[in-house]
Structures are given as structure tokens and as C-alpha cells.
Design a protein around this motif. Structure first.
Motif, PDB file in Angstrom:
ATOM      1  N   LEU A 140       0.827  -1.205   0.000  1.00 28.63           N
ATOM      2  CA  LEU A 140       0.000   0.000   0.000  1.00 28.63           C
ATOM      3  C   LEU A 140       0.865   1.259   0.000  1.00 28.63           C
ATOM      4  O   LEU A 140       0.526   2.250  -0.653  1.00 28.63           O
ATOM      5  N   TRP A 141       1.977   1.235   0.741  1.00 30.40           N
ATOM      6  CA  TRP A 141       2.887   2.385   0.735  1.00 30.40           C
ATOM      7  C   TRP A 141       3.361   2.682  -0.688  1.00 30.40           C
ATOM      8  O   TRP A 141       3.364   3.834  -1.130  1.00 30.40           O
ATOM      9  N   ASP A 142       3.765   1.642  -1.399  1.00 28.51           N
ATOM     10  CA  ASP A 142       4.253   1.837  -2.770  1.00 28.51           C
ATOM     11  C   ASP A 142       3.151   2.396  -3.657  1.00 28.51           C
ATOM     12  O   ASP A 142       3.403   3.272  -4.502  1.00 28.51           O
ATOM     13  N   GLU A 143       1.941   1.916  -3.481  1.00 28.97           N
ATOM     14  CA  GLU A 143       0.824   2.413  -4.289  1.00 28.97           C
ATOM     15  C   GLU A 143       0.534   3.879  -3.977  1.00 28.97           C
ATOM     16  O   GLU A 143       0.296   4.692  -4.881  1.00 28.97           O
ATOM     17  N   VAL A 144       0.577   4.237  -2.701  1.00 32.67           N
ATOM     18  CA  VAL A 144       0.345   5.637  -2.319  1.00 32.67           C
ATOM     19  C   VAL A 144       1.448   6.534  -2.867  1.00 32.67           C
ATOM     20  O   VAL A 144       1.181   7.629  -3.373  1.00 32.67           O
ATOM     21  N   ARG A 145       2.696   6.084  -2.775  1.00 29.22           N
ATOM     22  CA  ARG A 145       3.797   6.897  -3.302  1.00 29.22           C
ATOM     23  C   ARG A 145       3.636   7.143  -4.795  1.00 29.22           C
ATOM     24  O   ARG A 145       3.880   8.258  -5.283  1.00 29.22           O
ATOM     25  N   ARG A 146       3.240   6.114  -5.538  1.00 30.17           N
ATOM     26  CA  ARG A 146       3.048   6.295  -6.984  1.00 30.17           C
ATOM     27  C   ARG A 146       1.923   7.276  -7.269  1.00 30.17           C
ATOM     28  O   ARG A 146       2.044   8.164  -8.121  1.00 30.17           O
ATOM     29  N   THR A 147       0.814   7.137  -6.548  1.00 31.56           N
ATOM     30  CA  THR A 147      -0.328   8.025  -6.765  1.00 31.56           C
ATOM     31  C   THR A 147       0.004   9.451  -6.359  1.00 31.56           C
ATOM     32  O   THR A 147      -0.370  10.409  -7.045  1.00 31.56           O
ATOM     33  N   GLY A 152      -1.238  16.417  -7.235  1.00 25.80           N
ATOM     34  CA  GLY A 152      -0.693  17.649  -6.656  1.00 25.80           C
ATOM     35  C   GLY A 152      -0.681  18.784  -7.653  1.00 25.80           C
ATOM     36  O   GLY A 152      -1.367  18.712  -8.677  1.00 25.80           O
ATOM     37  N   PRO A 153       0.088  19.867  -7.381  1.00 24.84           N
ATOM     38  CA  PRO A 153       1.121  19.971  -6.334  1.00 24.84           C
ATOM     39  C   PRO A 153       0.526  19.990  -4.935  1.00 24.84           C
ATOM     40  O   PRO A 153      -0.576  20.495  -4.727  1.00 24.84           O
ATOM     41  N   HIS A 154       1.267  19.408  -4.006  1.00 25.85           N
ATOM     42  CA  HIS A 154       0.797  19.277  -2.635  1.00 25.85           C
ATOM     43  C   HIS A 154       1.466  20.306  -1.731  1.00 25.85           C
ATOM     44  O   HIS A 154       2.576  20.772  -2.009  1.00 25.85           O
ATOM     45  N   HIS A 155       0.781  20.630  -0.638  1.00 28.46           N
ATOM     46  CA  HIS A 155       1.350  21.533   0.367  1.00 28.46           C
ATOM     47  C   HIS A 155       2.707  21.013   0.818  1.00 28.46           C
ATOM     48  O   HIS A 155       3.706  21.743   0.855  1.00 28.46           O
ATOM     49  N   THR A 156       2.778  19.729   1.179  1.00 28.94           N
ATOM     50  CA  THR A 156       4.032  19.067   1.523  1.00 28.94           C
ATOM     51  C   THR A 156       4.047  17.711   0.834  1.00 28.94           C
ATOM     52  O   THR A 156       3.303  16.812   1.241  1.00 28.94           O
ATOM     53  N   PRO A 157       4.847  17.529  -0.207  1.00 34.75           N
ATOM     54  CA  PRO A 157       4.882  16.231  -0.884  1.00 34.75           C
ATOM     55  C   PRO A 157       5.238  15.101   0.073  1.00 34.75           C
ATOM     56  O   PRO A 157       6.044  15.269   0.989  1.00 34.75           O
ATOM     57  N   LEU A 158       4.640  13.939  -0.135  1.00 35.66           N
ATOM     58  CA  LEU A 158       4.898  12.797   0.728  1.00 35.66           C
ATOM     59  C   LEU A 158       6.375  12.423   0.709  1.00 35.66           C
ATOM     60  O   LEU A 158       6.957  12.063   1.749  1.00 35.66           O
ATOM     61  N   THR A 159       7.017  12.523  -0.445  1.00 39.27           N
ATOM     62  CA  THR A 159       8.444  12.204  -0.521  1.00 39.27           C
ATOM     63  C   THR A 159       9.272  13.114   0.376  1.00 39.27           C
ATOM     64  O   THR A 159      10.292  12.693   0.926  1.00 39.27           O
ATOM     65  N   GLY A 187      -4.133  10.263   1.414  1.00 39.30           N
ATOM     66  CA  GLY A 187      -3.742  11.582   1.892  1.00 39.30           C
ATOM     67  C   GLY A 187      -2.840  11.451   3.095  1.00 39.30           C
ATOM     68  O   GLY A 187      -2.676  10.356   3.656  1.00 39.30           O
ATOM     69  N   TRP A 188      -2.221  12.561   3.493  1.00 39.19           N
ATOM     70  CA  TRP A 188      -1.296  12.539   4.617  1.00 39.19           C
ATOM     71  C   TRP A 188      -1.351  13.865   5.360  1.00 39.19           C
ATOM     72  O   TRP A 188      -1.647  14.915   4.796  1.00 39.19           O
ATOM     73  N   ALA A 189      -1.117  13.790   6.657  1.00 39.40           N
ATOM     74  CA  ALA A 189      -1.102  14.971   7.523  1.00 39.40           C
ATOM     75  C   ALA A 189       0.025  14.808   8.519  1.00 39.40           C
ATOM     76  O   ALA A 189       0.417  13.685   8.865  1.00 39.40           O
ATOM     77  N   CYS A 190       0.582  15.932   8.993  1.00 34.44           N
ATOM     78  CA  CYS A 190       1.735  15.853   9.890  1.00 34.44           C
ATOM     79  C   CYS A 190       1.607  16.856  11.024  1.00 34.44           C
ATOM     80  O   CYS A 190       0.976  17.915  10.882  1.00 34.44           O
ATOM     81  N   LEU A 191       2.204  16.506  12.160  1.00 35.45           N
ATOM     82  CA  LEU A 191       2.296  17.434  13.274  1.00 35.45           C
ATOM     83  C   LEU A 191       3.214  18.589  12.892  1.00 35.45           C
ATOM     84  O   LEU A 191       4.256  18.378  12.274  1.00 35.45           O
ATOM     85  N   VAL A 192       2.834  19.803  13.236  1.00 41.80           N
ATOM     86  CA  VAL A 192       3.716  20.959  13.088  1.00 41.80           C
ATOM     87  C   VAL A 192       4.334  21.190  14.450  1.00 41.80           C
ATOM     88  O   VAL A 192       3.649  21.570  15.399  1.00 41.80           O
ATOM     89  N   GLY A 201      -0.858  17.624   4.535  1.00 37.69           N
ATOM     90  CA  GLY A 201       0.226  17.712   3.562  1.00 37.69           C
ATOM     91  C   GLY A 201      -0.238  17.562   2.139  1.00 37.69           C
ATOM     92  O   GLY A 201       0.284  18.211   1.225  1.00 37.69           O
ATOM     93  N   GLY A 202      -1.216  16.685   1.922  1.00 39.03           N
ATOM     94  CA  GLY A 202      -1.702  16.496   0.567  1.00 39.03           C
ATOM     95  C   GLY A 202      -2.761  15.415   0.497  1.00 39.03           C
ATOM     96  O   GLY A 202      -2.898  14.579   1.401  1.00 39.03           O
ATOM     97  N   MET A 203      -3.531  15.450  -0.582  1.00 37.19           N
ATOM     98  CA  MET A 203      -4.495  14.406  -0.910  1.00 37.19           C
ATOM     99  C   MET A 203      -4.375  14.121  -2.402  1.00 37.19           C
ATOM    100  O   MET A 203      -4.056  15.008  -3.198  1.00 37.19           O
ATOM    101  N   THR A 204      -4.636  12.890  -2.768  1.00 35.26           N
ATOM    102  CA  THR A 204      -4.594  12.534  -4.180  1.00 35.26           C
ATOM    103  C   THR A 204      -5.898  12.856  -4.894  1.00 35.26           C
ATOM    104  O   THR A 204      -6.013  12.638  -6.092  1.00 35.26           O
TER     105      THR A 204
END
Length: 457
Positions: A140-147, A152-159, A187-192, A201-204
Motif C-alpha cells: 500500500l505504501w508503494d501504491e500511495v507513493r506512486r499516486t 498535486g502539487p501538494h502543500h508538503t509532498p509525501l516524498t 492523503g497525509w497529515a503531519c504534526l507541526v 500535507g496532501g491528498m490525491t
């Protein structure tokens, strides 16, 4: 009754005080943070960003500040992004940037939601709904990274989150939206760090079903710091940058627009690096590969009482280091690292990256010619550390070092590296314990269950 929601003006003040022109207590992996007045530059080695307080560029000093930023990024060949907020006071920063070669990029709404306004997540049937990714979900991680890479462009790219050295679930959350087992989006979110915010950070895609999961995670992470070493805080807000359909969807579930932001971009002459100077490795194929190949060739035998810990090759020398926290051995530590770092840098081939490895913790891949010194990230790791094994390795394992905490020893292997460092290490540490895995002089190393011939009691 709950507290009355904050006004848009109040949310804007909180946003600017906690998120603008600030830097984490510790820089992201491989990055360098520099302060220039009320501006903050972050150099990633591949690109850079500039952040500023709302009133940082008021007055006549603004032109000098802008010139200094361009000079700093030009020296590193780094393209730079500078965000300009619509509500900032004073002369137009956008016009000043455009006049010196910056080009305008995307424009988005800045949206903030109080956690109390976000509903609790609803759990669906198995294989349907939202799933938070963890260790073991590599497919699933690999699939999310590809997607993520093609959206995007995303606020904060997952990479970038992963390159920063942040850890899943502790520092950021990655979630997938599924239906009948199929992934519909992610999608992904992070602590500031050092703030009351969690940033989306972003959603596909327009997947607002993920937001309640992030709000619940934020509530659970209150009081926890992010990955950059700052203090923990109670999490009260979600922040996002969005336009179009995503903006409208977030407004519909409780977000409020506090301002707008536009990106400005400038690219100096020269070719930027394609990788950061340092990359953290924790699990994953590259981490497993370097561990596996080292173990296969050197037969790592972890033990607190049976030595040596590896099968030392013919071209190797092992010195007694002693306790680096004691006296006088503690004085050796900086000089020991200086000698090893200099030798590794001298032996590294053009463009070759090195590995710092600890079999039981995170490791690093790094470019020895892009670390240490002014304006560069620190050299990862140390040659010898108490309580943990420490290894420096080339990818082909032709040379490196192995620090054994329980034997209090350092093995250096590879003829080329030995030619660079052996004399200095002997001057610093004194007694050689082994050469090519064989005991040297009157220093004996043996398995505690076996007594060498001629040394019986």
C-alpha cells in the motif's frame, strides 16, 4: 456547552504567530536552516524555501534582504520557493520578487479548522473506509507513493516528509480510502512541531473522508512533539492550503478561509543536486539490503561478552578505544571522528555515497563531500558510540569501520582506508588489538568460553 468558535481574524493571528517565519528546533534530515533577520531559509541541497513573518519585509531593508536570499540559493544551485500571503502589510512583496526574476506560481486559500468542529470518524465494513498505513503495509505504501507522485502539487509532498526523517504515525499519518478492498485515494497529515497545528500535507483527490481520521489522530497526539525535537503542544487546529473543488469540500466540513497564499519561484544558474546530502534509512529495501550484505560477508555476531563481533578481513586493524564517556578516553572522541571522517572522505569515489549503519536503529546514506562545514548538514553518526554498534560502509563493502561498544574497540577495514588513517589512530589510541583478525602482541581477544592454548589456568 463548548467554547464559542474563534473568529476568522483570531484564527489568522494564531496561524501567523505559530506557523510563519519559524523553524523547528532541529533541522529536517539533510537540510540546513539559516536565519536572516526575520526570514528563515531552509536549504535541502536539492531545493530551498523561504519563510517570513508578516511584517518582516516592511521598510527600506527589503531589497537587501531579497538580494541576500538569491545569493544564498545561487551559491548552492538550489531552486527556491517563497510564499507570499495576501494579508501581509506594507509594499507588495509580490511586485518586488517579480522585479528581480521570481515568477508567480499557484495560488491557494489558507484554511483552518478547529478540531472540535470536525466530526469523529465513522468506521465502515472490513475493506471499506479509511485505513491508516503502518509498518508491514509496503504494498500500500508503494501504491500511495506512486499516486502521490502524479497528483498535486501538494502543500508538503509525501516524498519530502519521508526525506525529512519523520516517522509514520508518530510524526505524520498516511491514510488510504478503500472500497471493497480497492484503494480509491490517499492523503497525509503531519504534526507541526512547537505549535497547536496539524497540517494536511496532501491528498490525491477530494477525499474529505480522511479529515476526521486526522482530527482524531491529532487529538491523540496532543502533548507530543513532532520529529524535529521541539516541545509537545495540545493540538487544536487543522491547517490546509487548497483551491477549486478541494477548497469547497473542506469549507463544507468545517474549515474556514483565513487568507490566500501564492508561491513565487526562482531558479539560479547551474544544475541542482538530485538528492539531499543525507537520507535517513529505517526499514525498507535499501535498509535491509545493506544490513543483509554486511551480515553475509562479515558474519555479525551480536554479544555483550563474546568477541570479536565480526569476522575481520585480512586488510583490517582493530584498536582498543575504551569508554568514551570516561577520562581520558572522552578526549579521544572528537579527534577519532575527525580522523575517520577525513579518511572516508578521501577514499570515497567521485559521486559515491556512504552508509552509517546501526543494526538496531535508523541508519543514513550520505554524500561525504556535502556534509560538515559552514552551510552544510552535520556528518551523520559517530565512529564509536557507547551501548550501540556503529558502522561506516561503502555500498560495495570494500572499506569501512565497525565500532563494538562492549569490547570497546574500533575495527577499520579496507587497505585504502587503512593507508589514510592507521598511523593517526595508533598515535591517538595506542595499542593495536588485532591485525587481520589475529591477536597482536600481548593483547588477547577470545570467546569467554574458550581459553587460548598456553593460557590455561
Amino acid at each position: 456547552m463548548g467554547k464559542a468558535p474563534r473568529s476568522v481574524d483570531e484564527l489568522l493571528v494564531i496561524h501567523d504567530e505559530q506557523l510563519r517565519g519559524r523553524a523547528p528546533a532541529r533541522a529536517p534530515i539533510g537540510a540546513v536552516i539559516e536565519h536572516d533577520g526575520r526570514l528563515v531559509r531552509t536549504h535541502y541541497g536539492t531545493h530551498g524555501t523561504i519563510g517570513h513573518r508578516p511584517d518582516a519585509l516592511a521598510g527600506d531593508v527589503a531589497s537587501d534582504l531579497i538580494d541576500r536570499q538569491q545569493a544564498s540559493f545561487a551559491a548552492r544551485f538550489e531552486p527556491v520557493e517563497w510564499k507570499v500571503y495576501a494579508h501581509d502589510p506594507g509594499p507588495s512583496l509580490a511586485e518586488r520578487l517579480t522585479a528581480v526574476g521570481f515568477t508567480a506560481g499557484w495560488e491557494r486559500a489558507v484554511l483552518v479548522a478547529e478540531l472540535e468542529a470536525i466530526p469523529r470518524p465513522v468506521h465502515g465494513a472490513p475493506g471499506t473506509g479509511v485505513r491508516t498505513l503502518g509498518y508491514g503495509d509496503e504494498r500500500l505504501w508503494d501504491e500511495v507513493r506512486r499516486t502521490a507522485a502524479v497528483s498535486g502539487p501538494h502543500h508538503t509532498p509525501l516524498t519530502e516528509l519521508e526525506a525529512d526523517g519523520l516517522l509514520p504515525h508518530r510524526d505524520f499519518n498516511v491514510d488510504v480510502l478503500r472500497r471493497d478492498g480497492a484503494v480509491l485515494g490517499a492523503g497525509w497529515a503531519c504534526l507541526v512541531d512547537d505549535s497547536e497545528f496539524v497540517a494536511i500535507g496532501g491528498m490525491t483527490g477530494t477525499h474529505t473522508e480522511l479529515v476526521p481520521v486526522w482530527a482524531a489522530w491529532a487529538r491523540n497526539r496532543s502533548g507530543s512533539s513532532g520529529g524535529f525535537g521541539g516541545r509537545g503542544a495540545e493540538r487544536r487546529y487543522l491547517v490546509a492550503e487548497a483551491d477549486g473543488a478541494l477548497r469547497d469540500a473542506l469549507l463544507a466540513i468545517g474549515f474556514r478561509q483565513i487568507t490566500t497564499v501564492r508561491s513565487f519561484h526562482w531558479t539560479p544558474e547551474g544544475t541542482p543536486a538530485t538528492t539531499r546530502p543525507v537520507r535517513m534509512l529505517l526499514l525498507g529495501p535499501e535498509y535491509d539490503d545493506i544490513h543483509g550484505r554486511f551480515d553475509a560477508r562479515f558474519d555479525l555476531r551480536p554479544s555483550i561478552s563474546h568477541y570479536p563481533g565480526i569476522t575481520e578481513p585480512p586488510a583490517s586493524v582493530t584498536w582498543h578505544v575504551g569508554s568514551t564517556t570516561g577520562t581520558p578516553a572522552a578526549r579521544h572522541r572528537p579527534e577519532l571522528d575527525r580522523i575517520i571522517h577525513r579518511g572516508l572522505r578521501a577514499c570515497a569515489r567521485p559521486g559515491e555515497q556512504l552508509y552509517y549503519d546501526d543494526p538496531y536503529h535508523q541508519g543514513y546514506r550520505f554524500d561525504p563531500r556535502r556534509v560538515d562545514g559552514p552551510g552544510r548538514p552535520r556528518w551523520p553518526g559517530v565512529a564509536y558510540r557507547e551501548g550501540d554498534y556503529a558502522l561506516y560502509l561503502t555500498s560495495d563493502l570494500r572499506l569501512g569501520t565497525f565500532g563494538h561498544p562492549w569490547e570497546e574497540s574500533l575495527c577499520v577495514f579496507g587497505a585504502e582506508l587503512l593507508a589514510e588513517v592507521a598511523d593517526e589512530l595508533t598515535d591517538l589510541l595506542g595499542t593495536v588489538m588485532r591485525r587481520g583478525g589475529r591477536n597482536e602482541g600481548n593483547v588477547w581477544t577470545f570467546d569467554s568460553r574458550v581459553v587460548p592454548t598456553g593460557h590455561e589456568p
